[in-house]
Scaffold this motif. Structure first.
Motif, PDB file in Angstrom:
ATOM      1  N   ALA A   1       0.828  -1.204   0.000  1.00  0.00           N
ATOM      2  CA  ALA A   1       0.000   0.000   0.000  1.00  0.00           C
ATOM      3  C   ALA A   1       0.862   1.254   0.000  1.00  0.00           C
ATOM      4  N   ALA A   2       1.969   1.219   0.741  1.00  0.00           N
ATOM      5  CA  ALA A   2       2.874   2.368   0.766  1.00  0.00           C
ATOM      6  C   ALA A   2       3.460   2.623  -0.620  1.00  0.00           C
ATOM      7  N   ALA A   3       3.849   1.550  -1.307  1.00  0.00           N
ATOM      8  CA  ALA A   3       4.421   1.701  -2.653  1.00  0.00           C
ATOM      9  C   ALA A   3       3.376   2.231  -3.628  1.00  0.00           C
ATOM     10  N   ASP A   4       2.150   1.719  -3.544  1.00  0.00           N
ATOM     11  CA  ASP A   4       1.103   2.151  -4.461  1.00  0.00           C
ATOM     12  C   ASP A   4       0.677   3.587  -4.177  1.00  0.00           C
ATOM     13  N   ALA A   5       0.632   3.955  -2.906  1.00  0.00           N
ATOM     14  CA  ALA A   5       0.318   5.344  -2.558  1.00  0.00           C
ATOM     15  C   ALA A   5       1.428   6.270  -3.030  1.00  0.00           C
ATOM     16  N   GLY A   6       2.680   5.805  -2.905  1.00  0.00           N
ATOM     17  CA  GLY A   6       3.805   6.609  -3.368  1.00  0.00           C
ATOM     18  C   GLY A   6       3.730   6.898  -4.856  1.00  0.00           C
ATOM     19  N   ALA A   7       3.322   5.902  -5.631  1.00  0.00           N
ATOM     20  CA  ALA A   7       3.167   6.097  -7.074  1.00  0.00           C
ATOM     21  C   ALA A   7       2.096   7.145  -7.362  1.00  0.00           C
ATOM     22  N   LEU A   8       1.019   7.136  -6.574  1.00  0.00           N
ATOM     23  CA  LEU A   8      -0.026   8.150  -6.733  1.00  0.00           C
ATOM     24  C   LEU A   8       0.507   9.542  -6.438  1.00  0.00           C
ATOM     25  N   LEU A   9       1.237   9.651  -5.346  1.00  0.00           N
ATOM     26  CA  LEU A   9       1.750  10.949  -4.919  1.00  0.00           C
ATOM     27  C   LEU A   9       2.791  11.508  -5.879  1.00  0.00           C
ATOM     28  N   ASP A  10       3.529  10.624  -6.549  1.00  0.00           N
ATOM     29  CA  ASP A  10       4.584  11.056  -7.459  1.00  0.00           C
ATOM     30  C   ASP A  10       4.072  11.302  -8.874  1.00  0.00           C
ATOM     31  N   ALA A  11       2.799  11.019  -9.109  1.00  0.00           N
ATOM     32  CA  ALA A  11       2.239  11.203 -10.447  1.00  0.00           C
ATOM     33  C   ALA A  11       2.087  12.693 -10.759  1.00  0.00           C
ATOM     34  N   GLY A  12       1.818  12.994 -12.011  1.00  0.00           N
ATOM     35  CA  GLY A  12       1.694  14.396 -12.419  1.00  0.00           C
ATOM     36  C   GLY A  12       0.475  15.090 -11.850  1.00  0.00           C
ATOM     37  N   ASP A  13      -0.547  14.308 -11.479  1.00  0.00           N
ATOM     38  CA  ASP A  13      -1.776  14.875 -10.913  1.00  0.00           C
ATOM     39  C   ASP A  13      -2.119  14.178  -9.609  1.00  0.00           C
ATOM     40  N   PRO A  14      -1.322  14.364  -8.558  1.00  0.00           N
ATOM     41  CA  PRO A  14      -1.550  13.645  -7.302  1.00  0.00           C
ATOM     42  C   PRO A  14      -2.877  14.038  -6.664  1.00  0.00           C
TER      43      PRO A  14
END
Length: 328
Positions: free
Chosen positions: A218-231
């Protein structure tokens, strides 16, 4: 027309008690009489209720408990509720533990069944409904956290809880709200549906990202969301374990929950209440669910032929410091 044990007794010319003994292969029935009874049953098309026979042949003293995971504190609350009721009734508990991915469900249930527990209280089964019903033909089950047709079940209204959590974020002013979802499986889709329905009703775009029951994933998947261009400005996680993973991802990026990104969990497990965490979460009252489950198990022992009973409760949102208005 349902063929009963009384019908078999009448056809074979014996008492119902002898029919019961014959089908349970118990002493007190001669070989000749047993053969006559079984022959009469075959002629009538009688199908014995093996679950009822199992309970009748036992003393009703042992309850099996299946826990999906020992890392999730919700299961400790569920177990505590069941243990309190079992202790009060003088029942013993036998514990079996599954795996996060559901891969050990059948194996653990089989072990409990072979241990001749009277009823299994199953917290967090992930196997398909059809397999649950198949297992329930061998050992009585009480399903907790999900409902299964024709099986005693104790559930919390997850659609209701997810709607409350999503509305809370919308009312704070959030428009970009992501839902970190559990893997799709029978019985565990209502939180996702409640979120999506509430977003759509508000004219907002649902944003569902599937993760697992693991905090690290979950931490890794949330990190991908936060690092995206539109978090997103808010993340609603399918349970508190996943929400803790989201908090881990925020911490690693120097972001403050409730300020830069709001976070909501689900279950209101013990870690969510810690002052240093103070996670906004949906409270399912695990102890109460566990008590209800044990009560249904005792009811099943007392009345093996009673129709399946469902008990549904409504969760409440506990607002803490991990949610707040989005930054201007």
């Amino acid at each position: 027309m349902r063929i009963t044990m009384e019908d078999v007794a009448s056809r074979a010319g014996v008492s119902r008690a002898l029919v019961s003994l014959a089908y349970r292969d118990r002493p007190g029935v001669s070989t000749e009489t047993r053969d006559r009874i079984l022959s009469a049953g075959r002629e009538l098309g009688y199908v014995p209720n093996r679950v009822a026979a199992r309970l009748a042949s036992r003393g009703g003293n042992t309850l099996g408990v299946f826990l999906q995971d020992l890392h999730n504190d919700l299961f400790a609350d569920l177990f505590e509720g069941s243990r309190t009721v079992a202790d009060g009734a003088g029942k013993q508990l036998m514990l079996g533990v599954g795996a996060l991915d559901g891969g050990r469900d059948a194996e653990v249930l089989e072990t409990l069944a072979q241990s001749w527990v009277d009823v299994v209280i199953a917290f967090g089964l992930q196997m398909p409904d059809a397999e649950v019903r198949e297992m329930a033909e061998r050992v009585p089950l009480v399903c907790v956290l999900r409902g299964v047709a024709d099986i005693d079940s104790v559930v919390s209204d997850n659609r209701h809880g997810a709607r409350a959590a999503t509305r809370h974020l919308i009312e704070l002013g959030h428009r970009e709200i992501a839902f970190l979802a559990n893997p799709p499986s029978d019985g565990y889709m209502d939180r996702r549906h409640g979120y999506a329905e509430t977003m759509t009703a508000a004219g907002l775009r649902p944003r569902v990202v599937e993760t697992t029951y693991s905090r690290e994933t979950a931490a890794a998947d949330a990190g991908a969301l936060l690092d995206a261009g539109d978090p997103p400005t808010a993340i609603f996680a399918h349970n508190d374990q996943a929400a803790m993973g989201v908090l881990d991802a925020l911490f690693r990026r120097g972001l403050t929950p409730g300020r830069e990104v709001s976070v909501v969990g689900y279950d209101n497990s013990s870690p969510s209440k810690v002052p240093g965490v103070a996670l906004t979460s949906v409270d399912v009252d695990g102890v109460a669910l566990g008590r209800s489950a044990a009560e249904l198990a005792l009811r099943r022992i007392a009345s093996p032929m009673a129709p399946a009973e469902w008990r549904t409760s409504f969760p409440t949102l506990m607002v803490r410091t991990t949610t707040g208005p989005p930054l201007p």
